[in-house]
Design a protein around this motif. Structure first.
Motif, mmCIF file in Angstrom:
data_model
loop_
_atom_site.group_PDB
_atom_site.id
_atom_site.type_symbol
_atom_site.label_atom_id
_atom_site.label_comp_id
_atom_site.label_asym_id
_atom_site.label_seq_id
_atom_site.Cartn_x
_atom_site.Cartn_y
_atom_site.Cartn_z
ATOM 1 N N GLN A 181 0.810 -1.220 0.000
ATOM 2 C CA GLN A 181 0.000 0.000 0.000
ATOM 3 C C GLN A 181 0.845 1.272 0.000
ATOM 4 O OE1 GLN A 181 -2.574 -0.523 3.378
ATOM 5 N NE2 GLN A 181 -3.883 -1.994 2.330
ATOM 6 N N ASN A 182 2.041 1.198 0.579
ATOM 7 C CA ASN A 182 2.889 2.383 0.701
ATOM 8 C C ASN A 182 3.961 2.482 -0.370
ATOM 9 O OD1 ASN A 182 1.654 3.515 3.044
ATOM 10 N ND2 ASN A 182 2.611 1.922 4.268
ATOM 11 N N SER A 183 3.794 1.726 -1.472
ATOM 12 C CA SER A 183 4.751 1.770 -2.582
ATOM 13 C C SER A 183 4.029 2.145 -3.875
ATOM 14 C CB SER A 183 5.435 0.409 -2.756
ATOM 15 O OG SER A 183 6.124 0.036 -1.585
ATOM 16 N N HIS A 184 4.725 2.867 -4.732
ATOM 17 C CA HIS A 184 4.138 3.258 -6.022
ATOM 18 C C HIS A 184 4.079 2.083 -6.997
ATOM 19 C CE1 HIS A 184 3.552 7.526 -5.455
ATOM 20 N NE2 HIS A 184 4.732 7.607 -4.879
ATOM 21 N N CYS A 185 5.079 1.221 -6.966
ATOM 22 C CA CYS A 185 5.046 0.052 -7.854
ATOM 23 C C CYS A 185 5.735 -1.125 -7.170
ATOM 24 C CB CYS A 185 5.681 0.365 -9.206
ATOM 25 S SG CYS A 185 7.392 0.894 -9.126
ATOM 26 N N GLN A 213 -1.848 -9.331 -3.112
ATOM 27 C CA GLN A 213 -2.120 -8.021 -2.516
ATOM 28 C C GLN A 213 -1.834 -6.904 -3.515
ATOM 29 O OE1 GLN A 213 -3.543 -7.217 0.478
ATOM 30 N NE2 GLN A 213 -3.927 -9.405 0.529
ATOM 31 N N ALA A 214 -0.723 -7.045 -4.250
ATOM 32 C CA ALA A 214 -0.367 -6.038 -5.260
ATOM 33 C C ALA A 214 -1.409 -5.994 -6.368
ATOM 34 C CB ALA A 214 1.012 -6.340 -5.836
ATOM 35 N N LEU A 215 -1.867 -7.149 -6.815
ATOM 36 C CA LEU A 215 -2.872 -7.193 -7.875
ATOM 37 C C LEU A 215 -4.208 -6.648 -7.388
ATOM 38 C CD1 LEU A 215 -2.016 -10.639 -9.473
ATOM 39 C CD2 LEU A 215 -1.590 -8.384 -10.446
ATOM 40 N N ALA A 216 -4.514 -6.843 -6.109
ATOM 41 C CA ALA A 216 -5.753 -6.290 -5.545
ATOM 42 C C ALA A 216 -5.653 -4.770 -5.426
ATOM 43 C CB ALA A 216 -6.034 -6.906 -4.179
ATOM 44 N N GLU A 217 -4.455 -4.266 -5.153
ATOM 45 C CA GLU A 217 -4.240 -2.825 -5.015
ATOM 46 C C GLU A 217 -4.405 -2.118 -6.364
ATOM 47 O OE1 GLU A 217 -3.185 0.486 -2.525
ATOM 48 O OE2 GLU A 217 -3.622 -1.589 -2.009
ATOM 49 N N ALA A 218 -3.940 -2.757 -7.434
ATOM 50 C CA ALA A 218 -4.054 -2.182 -8.783
ATOM 51 C C ALA A 218 -4.557 -3.275 -9.720
ATOM 52 C CB ALA A 218 -2.710 -1.649 -9.254
ATOM 53 N N MET A 252 -6.080 -3.430 -12.534
ATOM 54 C CA MET A 252 -5.814 -3.314 -13.971
ATOM 55 C C MET A 252 -4.327 -3.137 -14.252
ATOM 56 S SD MET A 252 -8.758 -3.822 -15.044
ATOM 57 C CE MET A 252 -8.525 -3.566 -16.787
ATOM 58 N N ALA A 253 -3.504 -3.411 -13.262
ATOM 59 C CA ALA A 253 -2.035 -3.344 -13.374
ATOM 60 C C ALA A 253 -1.561 -1.909 -13.549
ATOM 61 C CB ALA A 253 -1.520 -4.223 -14.496
ATOM 62 N N ASN A 254 -1.909 -1.259 -14.666
ATOM 63 C CA ASN A 254 -1.549 0.135 -14.895
ATOM 64 C C ASN A 254 -0.053 0.386 -14.754
ATOM 65 O OD1 ASN A 254 -2.399 2.668 -15.657
ATOM 66 N ND2 ASN A 254 -2.610 3.411 -13.562
ATOM 67 N N GLY A 255 0.759 -0.631 -15.086
ATOM 68 C CA GLY A 255 2.200 -0.458 -15.060
ATOM 69 C C GLY A 255 2.830 -0.525 -13.694
ATOM 70 N N ARG A 256 2.039 -0.748 -12.660
ATOM 71 C CA ARG A 256 2.596 -0.716 -11.302
ATOM 72 C C ARG A 256 3.188 -2.057 -10.879
ATOM 73 N NH1 ARG A 256 -1.497 2.138 -7.313
ATOM 74 N NH2 ARG A 256 0.323 1.933 -5.975
ATOM 75 N N THR A 257 2.705 -3.151 -11.447
ATOM 76 C CA THR A 257 3.259 -4.468 -11.142
ATOM 77 C C THR A 257 4.259 -4.827 -12.228
ATOM 78 O OG1 THR A 257 1.182 -5.134 -10.091
ATOM 79 C CG2 THR A 257 2.710 -6.885 -10.690
ATOM 80 N N ILE A 258 5.512 -5.054 -11.829
ATOM 81 C CA ILE A 258 6.584 -5.312 -12.782
ATOM 82 C C ILE A 258 7.137 -6.722 -12.539
ATOM 83 C CG2 ILE A 258 8.807 -4.495 -13.677
ATOM 84 C CD1 ILE A 258 8.112 -1.793 -12.199
ATOM 85 N N PRO A 259 6.703 -7.708 -13.335
ATOM 86 C CA PRO A 259 7.243 -9.055 -13.161
ATOM 87 C C PRO A 259 8.658 -9.161 -13.747
ATOM 88 C CG PRO A 259 5.099 -9.069 -14.294
ATOM 89 C CD PRO A 259 5.618 -7.676 -14.313
ATOM 90 N N ARG A 270 -0.222 -13.311 -16.326
ATOM 91 C CA ARG A 270 -0.028 -13.587 -17.760
ATOM 92 C C ARG A 270 -0.526 -12.485 -18.674
ATOM 93 N NH1 ARG A 270 -0.595 -20.199 -18.325
ATOM 94 N NH2 ARG A 270 1.163 -20.601 -16.946
ATOM 95 N N ASN A 271 -1.292 -11.552 -18.162
ATOM 96 C CA ASN A 271 -1.730 -10.427 -18.995
ATOM 97 C C ASN A 271 -0.739 -9.267 -18.952
ATOM 98 O OD1 ASN A 271 -2.370 -9.840 -16.280
ATOM 99 N ND2 ASN A 271 -3.853 -8.301 -16.924
ATOM 100 N N LEU A 272 0.392 -9.435 -18.249
ATOM 101 C CA LEU A 272 1.387 -8.371 -18.116
ATOM 102 C C LEU A 272 2.672 -8.721 -18.865
ATOM 103 C CD1 LEU A 272 1.158 -7.709 -14.259
ATOM 104 C CD2 LEU A 272 -0.109 -6.571 -16.083
ATOM 105 N N TYR A 273 3.275 -7.725 -19.484
ATOM 106 C CA TYR A 273 4.611 -7.921 -20.037
ATOM 107 C C TYR A 273 5.585 -8.080 -18.869
ATOM 108 C CZ TYR A 273 3.111 -6.621 -24.718
ATOM 109 O OH TYR A 273 2.495 -6.590 -25.935
ATOM 110 N N TYR A 274 6.637 -8.862 -19.086
ATOM 111 C CA TYR A 274 7.597 -9.066 -18.014
ATOM 112 C C TYR A 274 9.019 -8.857 -18.529
ATOM 113 C CZ TYR A 274 7.971 -13.707 -20.202
ATOM 114 O OH TYR A 274 8.134 -14.737 -21.097
ATOM 115 N N ILE A 275 9.936 -8.706 -17.589
ATOM 116 C CA ILE A 275 11.364 -8.595 -17.904
ATOM 117 C C ILE A 275 11.982 -9.964 -17.659
ATOM 118 C CG2 ILE A 275 13.557 -7.531 -17.211
ATOM 119 C CD1 ILE A 275 11.873 -5.076 -16.310
ATOM 120 N N TYR A 276 12.624 -10.508 -18.676
ATOM 121 C CA TYR A 276 13.278 -11.810 -18.503
ATOM 122 C C TYR A 276 14.746 -11.559 -18.203
ATOM 123 C CZ TYR A 276 14.246 -16.738 -18.981
ATOM 124 O OH TYR A 276 14.606 -18.038 -18.708
#
Length: 200
Positions: A123-127, A148-153, A155-162, A177-183
Motif C-alpha cells: 500500500q505504501n509503494s508506487h510500484c 495483494q499487489a494485484l488487488a491494489e491495482a 488493472m495493473a496500470n504499469g505498477r506491477t513489474i514481473p 499472464r496479462n502483463l509484459y515481463y522482464i526476462y
C-alpha cells in the motif's frame, strides 16, 4: 485514464514557472503535451527509456506525487534470491533519482505480523517488482504479496513489474499472464530495464 489525469493535474509552482521562463520555448515542454503523450499508448511505448532532465526534476520536486507514498518500489522475492535482490536494491538506490526501495528483511518492523508488514509495503509503494524465480513460486508469502499487489491495482496500470529468472513459461503465475515481463538473462541489462520501468 482521463479521470485520473484530471485528479492529478499538474499545477505549476512559482519556482517551476520561473524555471520555464529561463528556457527557450523550443526546449521546454508544455503541460498539455506531456499529458497528451502520457495518455496515448502508442506514444508511451515509443518514448525513450532515458528520462529527460525536465522529468528528472519533476519527480524530485517537493510537490511531486512521488512523495505521497513511503516507497517508490517494493521488491517481492523469496529468501533464496536475497543476494541478487540486495544487488538490485543497491543499484536502484544508487541511481541519481535515489529510488526508495522496500526490502522486507531490512525495512520490516520487528515484532509486527508478517501479513501486516507485507500489506503495508504494498500500500505504501508506487510500484512492485515481482522477482519470479523457482523460490518465489514455492513461497506462500510471495504469492500472498503478489495477490495483494494485484488487488491494489487490479488493472495493473504499469505498477506491477514481473521479473522472471529461471522459470519456464508453463510455470509462470497465471495471475500475471496479462502483463509484459522482464526476462533476466544479463544482470546489468535487466537492472537497467527495471530502473527505467520504475522511473516511468
Amino acid at each position: 485514464g482521463w479521470f485520473r489525469r484530471l485528479l492529478h493535474k499538474h499545477k505549476p509552482s512559482s519556482v517551476e514557472s520561473s524555471l520555464s521562463t529561463r528556457h527557450s520555448p523550443s526546449s521546454s515542454l508544455s503541460s498539455s503535451s506531456v499529458e497528451s503523450s502520457s495518455s496515448s499508448p502508442s506514444t508511451s511505448l515509443a518514448r525513450s527509456v532515458c528520462p529527460s532532465p525536465t522529468s528528472a526534476l519533476d519527480i524530485s520536486a517537493s510537490g511531486s506525487p512521488r512523495w505521497t507514498k513511503s516507497y517508490d518500489v517494493c521488491i517481492c522475492h523469496s529468501e533464496v534470491d536475497l543476494e541478487l535482490v540486495e544487488e538490485l536494491v543497491s543499484y536502484l538506490e544508487g541511481q541519481p533519482e535515489s529510488f526508495r526501495c522496500f526490502l522486507q528483511l531490512r525495512d520490516a518492523t520487528p515484532g509486527n505480523a508478517v501479513m501486516t508488514e507485507l500489506c503495508d509495503a504494498v500500500q505504501n509503494s508506487h510500484c512492485w517488482v515481482m522477482f519470479i524465480t523457482p523460490g518465489f513460486l514455492q513461497d506462500p508469502w510471495c504469492k500472498y504479496q503478489m495477490h495483494q499487489a494485484l488487488a491494489e491495482a487490479p488493472m495493473a496500470n504499469g505498477r506491477t513489474i514481473p521479473v522472471v529468472k529461471d522459470v519456464d513459461r508453463k510455470d509462470y503465475p497465471r495471475e500475471l499472464r496479462n502483463l509484459y515481463y522482464i526476462y533476466m538473462v544479463l544482470k546489468e541489462k535487466s537492472f537497467k530495464q527495471i530502473r527505467d520501468t520504475v522511473f516511468r
